[in-house]
Design a protein around this motif. Structure first.
Motif, PDB file in Angstrom:
ATOM      1  N   GLN A  66      16.588  -6.258  40.496  1.00 29.42           N
ATOM      2  CA  GLN A  66      18.074  -6.520  40.097  1.00 29.42           C
ATOM      3  C   GLN A  66      19.143  -5.521  40.000  1.00 29.42           C
ATOM      4  O   GLN A  66      20.220  -5.808  39.940  1.00 29.42           O
ATOM      5  N   ASP A  67      18.354  -4.221  39.690  1.00 28.43           N
ATOM      6  CA  ASP A  67      19.331  -3.214  39.285  1.00 28.43           C
ATOM      7  C   ASP A  67      19.885  -2.656  40.735  1.00 28.43           C
ATOM      8  O   ASP A  67      18.999  -2.056  41.537  1.00 28.43           O
ATOM      9  N   THR A  68      21.232  -3.032  41.292  1.00 25.04           N
ATOM     10  CA  THR A  68      21.641  -2.447  42.516  1.00 25.04           C
ATOM     11  C   THR A  68      22.133  -0.849  42.285  1.00 25.04           C
ATOM     12  O   THR A  68      22.369  -0.484  43.298  1.00 25.04           O
ATOM     13  N   ARG A 106      25.226  -7.847  42.703  1.00 28.42           N
ATOM     14  CA  ARG A 106      25.410  -7.497  41.280  1.00 28.42           C
ATOM     15  C   ARG A 106      25.922  -6.084  40.992  1.00 28.42           C
ATOM     16  O   ARG A 106      25.017  -5.132  40.845  1.00 28.42           O
ATOM     17  N   SER A 107      27.280  -5.867  40.756  1.00 32.50           N
ATOM     18  CA  SER A 107      27.875  -4.500  40.703  1.00 32.50           C
ATOM     19  C   SER A 107      27.348  -4.045  39.409  1.00 32.50           C
ATOM     20  O   SER A 107      27.254  -4.479  38.359  1.00 32.50           O
ATOM     21  N   SER A 108      26.643  -2.802  39.344  1.00 35.25           N
ATOM     22  CA  SER A 108      26.252  -1.868  38.049  1.00 35.25           C
ATOM     23  C   SER A 108      27.094  -0.983  37.709  1.00 35.25           C
ATOM     24  O   SER A 108      26.804  -0.022  36.689  1.00 35.25           O
ATOM     25  N   ASN A 117      34.096  -3.469  34.866  1.00 35.47           N
ATOM     26  CA  ASN A 117      33.415  -3.443  36.069  1.00 35.47           C
ATOM     27  C   ASN A 117      34.257  -4.269  37.065  1.00 35.47           C
ATOM     28  O   ASN A 117      34.822  -5.477  36.736  1.00 35.47           O
ATOM     29  N   SER A 121      30.690  -2.139  43.155  1.00 37.88           N
ATOM     30  CA  SER A 121      29.771  -0.914  43.146  1.00 37.88           C
ATOM     31  C   SER A 121      30.626   0.476  43.187  1.00 37.88           C
ATOM     32  O   SER A 121      29.860   1.442  43.495  1.00 37.88           O
ATOM     33  N   GLY A 148      18.645   3.391  40.313  1.00 36.69           N
ATOM     34  CA  GLY A 148      18.673   2.716  39.243  1.00 36.69           C
ATOM     35  C   GLY A 148      19.039   3.426  38.004  1.00 36.69           C
ATOM     36  O   GLY A 148      18.555   4.475  37.785  1.00 36.69           O
ATOM     37  N   SER A 149      19.425   2.730  36.790  1.00 35.83           N
ATOM     38  CA  SER A 149      19.631   3.020  35.491  1.00 35.83           C
ATOM     39  C   SER A 149      18.281   3.431  34.754  1.00 35.83           C
ATOM     40  O   SER A 149      18.266   4.262  33.985  1.00 35.83           O
TER      41      SER A 149
END
Length: 290
Positions: A66-68, A106-108, A117, A121, A148-149
């Motif tokens: 899920q982390d883009t 989903r923009s992270s 946000n 992205s 990814g974070s």
């Protein structure tokens, strides 16, 4: 060859989505190797679940995680290619934005102070774009890495004393892996930078963390150290997701640079088990994705 910036935009859009959905073959092979070596029943079960997640994502055309991520584009340009540098960066940014909007990602990416946000992205100095050149002629290579974070939070840098020697470097790496435990979604790729300045050293660690598996550091001493650390990390017992076992890391990768006589910098950057990246090559004959 004159680089077509519209083509670059389309490629960068598609690469972002491909990287999120398709795990590279070397990482899949790395999972298979860890499954064969894992002696913990819990560790084997977790690895099996991870492999099944990869298969389901590809079978159903869904993203792997899920982390883009923070989008990174590495561009290598051949010597017989002409291009507009500012236009190139703008085209990459447009491609990144379009991937996010066209595929409802989903923009992270947020502003570091306000945390706003834009849902693109993109943001200040993001996507991160590295441009380099090589001896190829009419060839442009573009690599996309959604970092990814969870793993990026496993980043550390230390200016060690030269008198501490290489053992201090090894100790720093092992201690950081122990400290992180399962927080970086192991099995990981542990990227290690040695040398340079503080900023270059951290960049080397990122290069190492995102390098394909089964590749070795070009420097013989760096290659020797990464082999030693790869064995040591998988003796720590951290295991997949930090729940015990041998499969703590696919590998430790090392990259080196010359440094000042009075300093000994070392940096660590982690890549999680969903080690996503995608690559395309643009030539006069067309575009090839890998």
């Amino acid at each position: 060859m004159e680089l077509d910036l519209h083509e670059v935009e389309e490629v960068c859009r598609d690469l972002y989505v491909r990287a999120l959905k398709i795990l590279p073959p070397d990482i899949k092979a790395g999972f298979a190797a860890l499954q064969r070596q894992e002696t913990s029943a819990t560790g084997r079960a977790i690895l099996d679940t991870m492999v099944e997640n990869v298969a389901v994502a590809e079978r159903t055309n869904n993203i792997l995680c899920q982390d883009t991520g923070i989008p990174i584009y590495n561009v290598v340009i051949g010597r017989a290619v002409t291009f507009d540098g500012a236009g190139l960066k703008a085209a990459i940014r447009r491609g990144c934005e379009r991937a996010t909007k066209d595929f409802s990602l989903r923009s992270s990416v947020v502003h570091p102070i306000t945390r706003h946000n834009d849902q693109t992205s993109c943001g200040i100095r993001v996507p991160i774009i590295h441009v380099d050149f090589d001896e190829q002629q009419e060839t442009v290579g573009i690599e996309m890495i959604p970092k990814g974070s969870g793993s990026e939070n496993g980043s550390f840098m230390q200016m060690l004393l030269p008198s501490d020697g290489i053992n201090a470097v090894k100790r720093f790496v092992i201690d950081r892996v122990i400290d992180l435990g399962g927080r970086v979604c192991p099995p990981t790729i542990v990227g290690v930078g040695i040398g340079g300045t503080s900023d270059l050293c951290m960049h080397l660690a990122k290069i190492a963390a995102t390098r394909p598996l089964r590749t070795a550091c070009a420097d013989p001493e760096g290659a020797r150290i990464e082999a030693e650390l790869s064995r040591a990390v998988n003796e720590l017992g951290i295991g997949p997701q930090g729940l015990g076992g041998r499969a703590t890391s696919f590998a430790v990768h090392v990259e080196v640079a010359a440094t000042h006589i009075t300093q000994n910098p070392v940096a660590v950057n982690i890549q999680c088990h969903s080690a996503r990246r995608a690559r395309a090559t643009i030539t006069p004959g067309g575009i090839a994705f890998a």
